[in-house]
Design a protein around this motif. Structure first.
Motif, PDB file in Angstrom:
ATOM      1  N   ASP A 355     -13.729 -20.958  13.317  1.00  0.00           N
ATOM      2  CA  ASP A 355     -13.234 -21.727  14.443  1.00  0.00           C
ATOM      3  C   ASP A 355     -14.322 -21.758  15.518  1.00  0.00           C
ATOM      4  N   THR A 356     -14.846 -22.974  15.805  1.00  0.00           N
ATOM      5  CA  THR A 356     -16.031 -23.050  16.669  1.00  0.00           C
ATOM      6  C   THR A 356     -15.723 -22.710  18.116  1.00  0.00           C
ATOM      7  N   THR A 357     -14.460 -22.699  18.491  1.00  0.00           N
ATOM      8  CA  THR A 357     -14.155 -22.466  19.899  1.00  0.00           C
ATOM      9  C   THR A 357     -13.979 -20.986  20.212  1.00  0.00           C
ATOM     10  N   ARG A 358     -13.960 -20.137  19.160  1.00  0.00           N
ATOM     11  CA  ARG A 358     -13.663 -18.722  19.436  1.00  0.00           C
ATOM     12  C   ARG A 358     -14.945 -17.918  19.488  1.00  0.00           C
ATOM     13  N   PHE A 359     -14.842 -16.820  20.208  1.00  0.00           N
ATOM     14  CA  PHE A 359     -15.986 -15.976  20.468  1.00  0.00           C
ATOM     15  C   PHE A 359     -16.004 -14.835  19.456  1.00  0.00           C
ATOM     16  N   GLY A 360     -17.148 -14.588  18.838  1.00  0.00           N
ATOM     17  CA  GLY A 360     -17.214 -13.599  17.755  1.00  0.00           C
ATOM     18  C   GLY A 360     -17.363 -12.179  18.238  1.00  0.00           C
ATOM     19  N   GLY A 361     -16.358 -11.659  18.898  1.00  0.00           N
ATOM     20  CA  GLY A 361     -16.436 -10.293  19.413  1.00  0.00           C
ATOM     21  C   GLY A 361     -15.985  -9.282  18.379  1.00  0.00           C
ATOM     22  N   LEU A 362     -16.018  -8.015  18.800  1.00  0.00           N
ATOM     23  CA  LEU A 362     -15.615  -6.938  17.904  1.00  0.00           C
ATOM     24  C   LEU A 362     -14.144  -7.081  17.527  1.00  0.00           C
ATOM     25  N   ASN A 363     -13.340  -7.673  18.451  1.00  0.00           N
ATOM     26  CA  ASN A 363     -11.913  -7.822  18.204  1.00  0.00           C
ATOM     27  C   ASN A 363     -11.605  -8.688  16.997  1.00  0.00           C
ATOM     28  N   SER A 364     -12.523  -9.620  16.675  1.00  0.00           N
ATOM     29  CA  SER A 364     -12.231 -10.486  15.535  1.00  0.00           C
ATOM     30  C   SER A 364     -12.247  -9.684  14.238  1.00  0.00           C
ATOM     31  N   PHE A 365     -12.774  -8.463  14.281  1.00  0.00           N
ATOM     32  CA  PHE A 365     -12.777  -7.618  13.087  1.00  0.00           C
ATOM     33  C   PHE A 365     -11.517  -6.766  12.980  1.00  0.00           C
ATOM     34  N   ALA A 366     -10.684  -6.780  14.013  1.00  0.00           N
ATOM     35  CA  ALA A 366      -9.499  -5.928  14.000  1.00  0.00           C
ATOM     36  C   ALA A 366      -8.598  -6.297  12.831  1.00  0.00           C
ATOM     37  N   ALA A 445      -8.540 -15.547  14.057  1.00  0.00           N
ATOM     38  CA  ALA A 445      -9.347 -16.719  13.730  1.00  0.00           C
ATOM     39  C   ALA A 445      -9.413 -16.874  12.223  1.00  0.00           C
ATOM     40  N   PRO A 446      -9.446 -18.121  11.736  1.00  0.00           N
ATOM     41  CA  PRO A 446      -9.530 -18.329  10.290  1.00  0.00           C
ATOM     42  C   PRO A 446     -10.848 -17.789   9.747  1.00  0.00           C
ATOM     43  N   ILE A 447     -10.835 -17.423   8.462  1.00  0.00           N
ATOM     44  CA  ILE A 447     -12.023 -16.864   7.830  1.00  0.00           C
ATOM     45  C   ILE A 447     -12.611 -17.894   6.882  1.00  0.00           C
ATOM     46  N   ASP A 448     -13.913 -17.980   6.904  1.00  0.00           N
ATOM     47  CA  ASP A 448     -14.581 -18.917   6.014  1.00  0.00           C
ATOM     48  C   ASP A 448     -14.644 -18.326   4.607  1.00  0.00           C
ATOM     49  N   THR A 449     -14.225 -19.105   3.612  1.00  0.00           N
ATOM     50  CA  THR A 449     -14.230 -18.581   2.245  1.00  0.00           C
ATOM     51  C   THR A 449     -14.990 -19.509   1.308  1.00  0.00           C
ATOM     52  N   SER A 450     -16.096 -20.078   1.790  1.00  0.00           N
ATOM     53  CA  SER A 450     -16.828 -21.009   0.941  1.00  0.00           C
ATOM     54  C   SER A 450     -17.456 -20.273  -0.244  1.00  0.00           C
ATOM     55  N   PRO A 451     -17.555 -20.947  -1.385  1.00  0.00           N
ATOM     56  CA  PRO A 451     -18.060 -20.255  -2.584  1.00  0.00           C
ATOM     57  C   PRO A 451     -19.495 -19.743  -2.434  1.00  0.00           C
ATOM     58  N   PHE A 452     -20.379 -20.543  -1.824  1.00  0.00           N
ATOM     59  CA  PHE A 452     -21.782 -20.102  -1.694  1.00  0.00           C
ATOM     60  C   PHE A 452     -21.869 -18.770  -0.952  1.00  0.00           C
ATOM     61  N   GLY A 453     -21.178 -18.727   0.199  1.00  0.00           N
ATOM     62  CA  GLY A 453     -21.223 -17.522   1.020  1.00  0.00           C
ATOM     63  C   GLY A 453     -20.660 -16.327   0.276  1.00  0.00           C
ATOM     64  N   SER A 454     -19.543 -16.550  -0.451  1.00  0.00           N
ATOM     65  CA  SER A 454     -18.916 -15.423  -1.146  1.00  0.00           C
ATOM     66  C   SER A 454     -19.833 -14.882  -2.231  1.00  0.00           C
ATOM     67  N   VAL A 455     -20.475 -15.802  -2.978  1.00  0.00           N
ATOM     68  CA  VAL A 455     -21.399 -15.368  -4.034  1.00  0.00           C
ATOM     69  C   VAL A 455     -22.540 -14.562  -3.431  1.00  0.00           C
ATOM     70  N   ALA A 456     -23.128 -15.085  -2.337  1.00  0.00           N
ATOM     71  CA  ALA A 456     -24.267 -14.396  -1.726  1.00  0.00           C
ATOM     72  C   ALA A 456     -23.852 -13.030  -1.208  1.00  0.00           C
ATOM     73  N   LEU A 457     -22.633 -12.962  -0.649  1.00  0.00           N
ATOM     74  CA  LEU A 457     -22.172 -11.676  -0.118  1.00  0.00           C
ATOM     75  C   LEU A 457     -22.011 -10.676  -1.253  1.00  0.00           C
TER      76      LEU A 457
END
Lengths: 486, 101
Positions: A355-366, A445-457
């Motif tokens: 989500d481009t409007t949200r800020f990627g703080g530590l809280n997004s990992f909660a 915030a929604p999580i990105d689950t694109s195949p390229f990223g998942s494979v690389a991870l």
């Protein structure tokens, strides 16, 4: 050797040049909906270039009238460079496409930066060093500012550009004076002309080279641009910036300080020891206070710079060539391990910024462990690896640096490294605590689950664990690489 | 005139550039200061090349390379300045303070 034979030794670089041209051309003809095809294209080209590294392994020759050296050290660094390129090309598309950042330009600029790093790794003349350095950093400025409509991206890019060019000018001034005092621009020529003689002129030139080079690797006290550039850049690109240009800058340090200025290593060792201790301590202490995860990882990458510099200090302090080689091996292994884990860690942060409007703080990992268990587990492994806990590559990377420092007679430095690692554990493990022990935010915030990223991870985490269990797998490459310096 | 004259001028130019970079707060003027530093280096390289034993022309070649790279650097720099002026309507770097901590 004639010109055509020399060309073969440039195989990885030639493939990268061809890849840049292919990307530009293909990008022109692809309709908007099919731009994602550029990612597999780029990755395929990079894999080809990586395979070419095996072709030029063990050649160990200086080509083009001494301007370019294809030794195992340079090939190892090229391999690591291309690996970072592959991971970045896979991690970035999902993040970029949501923000309408053109993928063609990203891939093309990324491959240009990789080319610069390869040139830098192979340079055996100050002219090639400079060209490689600029070919690496200029695309990096552009990558930072790739999100043209974003205030933060602009600001980070401009700050990076201004301080980076300033540092380039300072490096150049040092290089010009080294040329004036030794009468040659060749790395080997400078080393033989210096021959342990210290003069005021050389001291000034070395001072300029040190300041400029420490700017480039982002060592304290010349690190001010780092957090801003890293925070401003699009997140997956930050992962690349924290690794790629740093890898190139360490190649520069090895070529200039461990080769050209090798006769004076007792003199630069003193400066390096001070900078090493400052860099890791300041990086870790400031990282503790950060709430923005990108900024925290930026300061942590400064701390990692300090650990890598400790390996170079071990090289400089060693009296026995075997121990000196051990220092260089530790540096190379650390760079390789750090490259994989840091790119992946930034990529996970990017995945949470769908989500481009949200800020990627530590809280997004909660509470990430309940929302996305696999990604949380991957991030946990990466954080453990960055801390240096077995069985991950981060553990062996630190261990090799520690062993090299102790063997080189710098036991006190090893103690400081261990204390710093303990300090760093605090902020890395905090991320794990957030993921596993906190409840998710009310509207996560929604999580990105694109195949390229998942494979690389998955690949990076597998690499981090595999190298953490079998670090010996790359040992032969490390030994031969370091041997080409002596 | 000996090499000293050239080197003194070159060092002065470099110093002026470095001072300008730190004293000026306008992105374009900072860019100009950096160019001054690059050209100071060019002057010293060409001077060294002229006064050193003339077995090769590494210094002059280096200076040519730096000119080409400096031109590319300006292009990148101006592109970034234009991008930031579009989002902020100013070239004063002191106003760029969204990123800190």
């Amino acid at each position: 050797m004639d010109l055509l034979d020399d060309l073969v030794t440039l195989l990885p670089e030639l493939i990268l040049v061809a890849l840049v041209l292919v990307i530009i051309t293909v990008d022109l003809f692809l309709p908007r909906a099919e731009k994602w095809l550029l990612t597999p294209l780029t990755v395929a080209g990079l894999i080809l270039a990586g395979a070419a590294c095996f072709v030029v392994w063990d050649i160990n020759e200086t080509v083009y009238s001494g301007f370019y050296v294809v030794d195992d050290l340079s090939v190892f660094l090229k391999g690591a460079t291309i690996l970072t390129g592959i991971l970045s090309a896979l991690f970035a598309p999902a993040y970029l496409l949501v923000r309408r950042i053109p993928l063609g330009e990203f891939n093309m600029i990324l491959v240009s930066a990789l080319l610069g790093m390869c040139v830098l790794a192979s340079s055996s003349d100050m002219i090639t060093v400079f060209l490689g350095l600029e070919l690496m950093t200029m695309p990096s400025y552009l990558l930072t500012g790739l999100h043209k409509t974003d205030r933060y991206s602009n600001e980070g890019a401009l700050k990076y550009f201004l301080l980076g060019s300033f540092a380039s000018a300072i490096v150049l001034f040092g290089v010009a004076w080294t040329y004036g005092l030794t009468g040659t621009t060749s790395v080997a020529g400078i080393a033989s002309a210096l021959d342990g003689e210290m003069s005021a002129g050389i001291l000034v030139a070395m001072g300029f080279l040190t300041v400029g080079a420490t700017f480039k690797i982002a060592a304290v006290p010349f690190h001010y641009w780092t957090p801003d550039a890293y925070q401003g850049a699009p997140t997956p690109i930050t992962g690349f910036l924290s690794v790629g240009p740093k890898l190139g800058a360490f190649a520069l340090l090895i070529r200039v300080f461990a080769e050209a200025l090798e006769p004076l290593r007792a003199d630069w060792l003193v400066i390096f020891l001070v900078l090493t201790v400052l860099t890791m301590t300041v990086g870790n202490v400031v990282a503790l206070t950060q709430v923005n995860l990108k900024r925290m990882l930026a300061y942590s990458s400064i701390a990692h710079t300090g650990y890598i510099m400790a390996g170079l200090a071990a090289f400089a302090n060693a009296t026995d060539p075997g121990v000196a080689a051990q220092g260089i091996e530790a540096v190379l292994f650390y760079i390789l391990g750090y490259a994989v884990m840091n790119i992946a860690a930034f990529a996970v942060v990017g995945m949470l910024q769908r989500d481009t409007t949200r800020f990627g703080g530590l809280n997004s990992f909660a509470g990430l462990a309940t929302r996305a268990p696999w990604r949380a587990a991957a991030m946990a492994v990466l954080m453990l690896s960055l801390t240096g806990i077995p069985p991950t590559v981060g553990f062996f990377a630190k261990l090799y640096i520690l062993l090299a420092s102790v063997d080189a007679g710098l036991a006190w430095l090893a103690v400081i490294i261990v204390l710093n690692a303990a300090l760093a554990a605090f902020y890395y493990l905090r991320v794990i605590v957030y993921m596993y022990m906190r409840d998710p935010e009310p509207e996560p915030a929604p999580i990105d689950t694109s195949p390229f990223g998942s494979v690389a991870l998955a690949l990076s985490v597998a690499g981090v664990i595999a190298l953490g269990i079998f670090p010996g797998a790359v040992l032969r490459f490390l030994e031969e690489s370091a041997a080409s310096l002596f | 005139m000996g090499i000293e004259g050239y080197l003194i001028v070159s060092t002065l130019l470099f110093g002026i550039g470095a001072f300008g970079f730190m004293a000026r707060r306008n992105a374009i003027l900072m860019l100009i200061s950096i160019e001054l530093m690059f050209n100071a280096v060019n002057l010293s390289l060409v001077a060294f090349n002229a006064f050193l034993p003339p077995d090769e022309n590494a210094g002059a070649v280096f200076a040519l390379m730096i000119m080409a790279v400096a031109a590319a650097e300006v292009t990148v720099g101006l592109a970034l300045v234009i991008a930031i002026i579009r989002t902020r309507q100013t070239a004063e770097v002191d106003q760029y303070s969204d990123l800190k901590g």
